[in-house]
Design an enzyme around this catalytic site. Structure first.
Site, PDB file in Angstrom:
ATOM      1  N   TYR A   1      48.381  16.786  41.670  1.00 53.15           N
ATOM      2  CA  TYR A   1      47.036  16.280  41.895  1.00 53.15           C
ATOM      3  C   TYR A   1      46.060  17.039  40.992  1.00 53.15           C
ATOM      4  O   TYR A   1      45.999  18.275  41.005  1.00 53.15           O
ATOM      5  CB  TYR A   1      46.651  16.461  43.363  1.00 53.15           C
ATOM      6  CG  TYR A   1      45.302  15.852  43.672  1.00 53.15           C
ATOM      7  CD1 TYR A   1      45.103  14.491  43.602  1.00 53.15           C
ATOM      8  CD2 TYR A   1      44.225  16.657  44.005  1.00 53.15           C
ATOM      9  CE1 TYR A   1      43.861  13.937  43.855  1.00 53.15           C
ATOM     10  CE2 TYR A   1      42.971  16.112  44.264  1.00 53.15           C
ATOM     11  CZ  TYR A   1      42.801  14.749  44.181  1.00 53.15           C
ATOM     12  OH  TYR A   1      41.570  14.195  44.429  1.00 53.15           O
TER      13      TYR A   1
ATOM     14  N   ASP B   1      51.997  20.882  49.094  1.00 45.23           N
ATOM     15  CA  ASP B   1      51.085  19.764  49.336  1.00 45.23           C
ATOM     16  C   ASP B   1      51.970  18.578  49.691  1.00 45.23           C
ATOM     17  O   ASP B   1      52.671  18.033  48.846  1.00 45.23           O
ATOM     18  CB  ASP B   1      50.239  19.494  48.090  1.00 45.23           C
ATOM     19  CG  ASP B   1      49.230  18.350  48.295  1.00 45.23           C
ATOM     20  OD1 ASP B   1      49.485  17.482  49.159  1.00 45.23           O
ATOM     21  OD2 ASP B   1      48.217  18.323  47.583  1.00 45.23           O
TER      22      ASP B   1
HETATM   23  C1  LIG Z   1      43.823  13.221  47.421  1.00 49.35           C
HETATM   24  C2  LIG Z   1      44.755  14.360  47.265  1.00 49.35           C
HETATM   25  C3  LIG Z   1      44.296  15.679  47.403  1.00 49.35           C
HETATM   26  C4  LIG Z   1      42.846  16.017  47.634  1.00 49.35           C
HETATM   27  O1  LIG Z   1      42.430  15.593  48.872  1.00 49.35           O
HETATM   28  P1  LIG Z   1      40.886  15.216  49.192  1.00 49.35           P
HETATM   29  O2  LIG Z   1      40.937  14.867  50.635  1.00 49.35           O
HETATM   30  O3  LIG Z   1      40.547  14.064  48.300  1.00 49.35           O
HETATM   31  O4  LIG Z   1      40.074  16.421  48.888  1.00 49.35           O
HETATM   32  C5  LIG Z   1      45.224  16.696  47.291  1.00 49.35           C
HETATM   33  N1  LIG Z   1      46.519  16.449  47.051  1.00 49.35           N
HETATM   34  C6  LIG Z   1      46.997  15.197  46.903  1.00 49.35           C
HETATM   35  C7  LIG Z   1      48.441  14.997  46.638  1.00 49.35           C
HETATM   36  C8  LIG Z   1      46.122  14.106  47.005  1.00 49.35           C
HETATM   37  O5  LIG Z   1      46.595  12.868  46.836  1.00 49.35           O
END
Ligand SMILES: *Cc1c(COP(=O)(O)O)cnc(C)c1O
Length: 371
Positions: free
Chosen positions: A101, A172
């Site tokens: 991301y 993540d």
């Molecule tokens: C969208 C996203 C983020 C960031 O999240 P927000 O809620 O937009 O701040 C982080 N990691 C991944 C994989 C994402 O798709």
């Protein structure tokens, strides 16, 4: 009985419906309402709205039970990630994905540019995060499946390698959701979610969360949230939990749609390549099968005709929204490289977040856009 023990023997699809229901007092609402309060009457720990909120707590109880740790809600996925970065000591060595991301890597790079930390980016889906790269590392950041290339990284192997160097491991897990992958059970120390995506699931909330089974770490993150101030609104937390309750059924439908669409795309003459971990052709297929409970609802594909060809496809759909973000109940897609800053996406790559529409309608729309 600790909260996680209470839910241990139940299926996540059941936990998600019964956790986080608030007080058992007669007459109490079975949904914890959005508590709109900046101050509380004295006599309890909770006195001020930046320190905590009963609606956040309900959301956190459910997410924590699903992931097997303590969850903390944040204002966004990025606020959650930055709270972790904020805990790093000066000069920390961070090993992060070359393809992930965009804003995650950007935030780390900004810190590295100021000399706060040393950043090394590697291919986390292959042999990139070796013992040698991890030597002396403080933090290994993983994202699996990754955005937007849908790469799968070996959470068990990489956690072991990072731990042998004394590094913390963060995953993540936004694309997998807490239902398809539980990184803490695979060896990771922290899990990050953009609750904006599948967890909320209706394109109406921006929120994030961190989960950890380490009480000391949870305490540090709570202190960081309170002093950093990146807190969600109570309405957001209410909507995120409302969304999370239906995630199992949404995901089942979206995932089945995604699997069918991935196969059909792979056979389509205008499609050069499909990236979906459920396809045997995906390099991470077998790994995903071992560490995930399903292949998810995110896929990317490359079309003939370069950037122009991909733009034409995205602009020609009748149903599918040509929009950013992902994880909603409705299908969205976009040419990822249109943002320019997205260095990891080939110019003809379309990222598709498959939703819950009837498969025939979805495919008909996609087929005519490709035609
Ligand atoms: C969208 C996203 C983020 C960031 O999240 P927000 O809620 O937009 O701040 C982080 N990691 C991944 C994989 C994402 O798709």
């Amino acid at each position: 009985m600790t909260p996680s023990e209470k839910w241990r023997d139940l299926d996540p699809a059941t936990i998600v419906l019964h956790a986080g229901r608030g007080a058992d007092t007669p007459g109490a609402p079975t949904n914890v309402p959005p508590v709109l309060a900046s101050i509380y009457k004295p006599g309890v720990d909770l006195l001020y709205g930046r320190n905590g909120n009963p609606t956040w707590a309900a959301f956190e109880e459910v997410l924590g039970a699903l992931e097997g740790g303590s969850a903390l809600a944040f204002a966004s996925g990025m606020a959650a990630s930055n709270a972790i970065f904020d805990l790093l000591p000066l000069g920390a060595k961070v090993v992060a994905p070359a393809n992930a991301y965009y804003n995650t890597v950007l935030s780390l790079r900004d810190r590295a540019d100021k000399g706060f930390l040393e950043l090394i980016t590697v291919d986390i889906t292959g042999a990139g995060a070796t013992e040698a790269t991890l030597e002396g590392a403080t933090l290994l950041w993983l994202e699996s499946p990754s955005n937007p290339l849908i790469g799968i990284s070996d959470i068990v192997r990489l956690s072991r390698a990072a731990h042998s160097q004394g590094a913390l491991v963060v995953v993540d897990s936004t694309f997998a959701t807490p239902l398809l992958q539980t990184p803490l059970s695979l060896g990771a120390d922290l899990v990050v979610h953009s609750a904006t995506k599948f967890i909320s699931g209706h394109s109406d909330v921006v929120m994030g969360a961190v989960v950890t089974a380490d009480d000391e770490m949870a305490e540090k993150l709570l202190r960081r949230r309170t002093s950093g101030g990146a807190i969600p609104g109570p309405l957001e937390a209410y909507l995120a939990l409302r969304g999370l309750r239906s995630l199992p059924v949404r995901l089942e439908r979206a995932q089945a749609n995604a699997a069918a669409i991935a196969e059909r795309l792979e056979a389509h003459p205008r499609v050069e390549r499909v990236l979906y971990p459920g396809l045997a052709s995906h390099p991470g297929h077998e790994l995903a099968a071992t560490q995930m409970r399903g292949f998810g609802a995110m896929l990317s594909f490359q079309v003939t005709g370069g950037a122009t060809g991909a733009d034409q496809v995205c602009d020609s759909t009748r149903l599918i929204l040509n929009a950013t973000s992902l994880g909603a109940i409705e299908t969205t897609m976009e040419r990822r490289a249109r943002w320019g800053n997205e260095t990891s996406a080939p110019e003809n790559l379309i990222r598709m977040s498959v939703g819950c529409e009837a498969l025939n309608d979805l495919w008909a729309d996609l087929a005519q856009a490709l035609g």
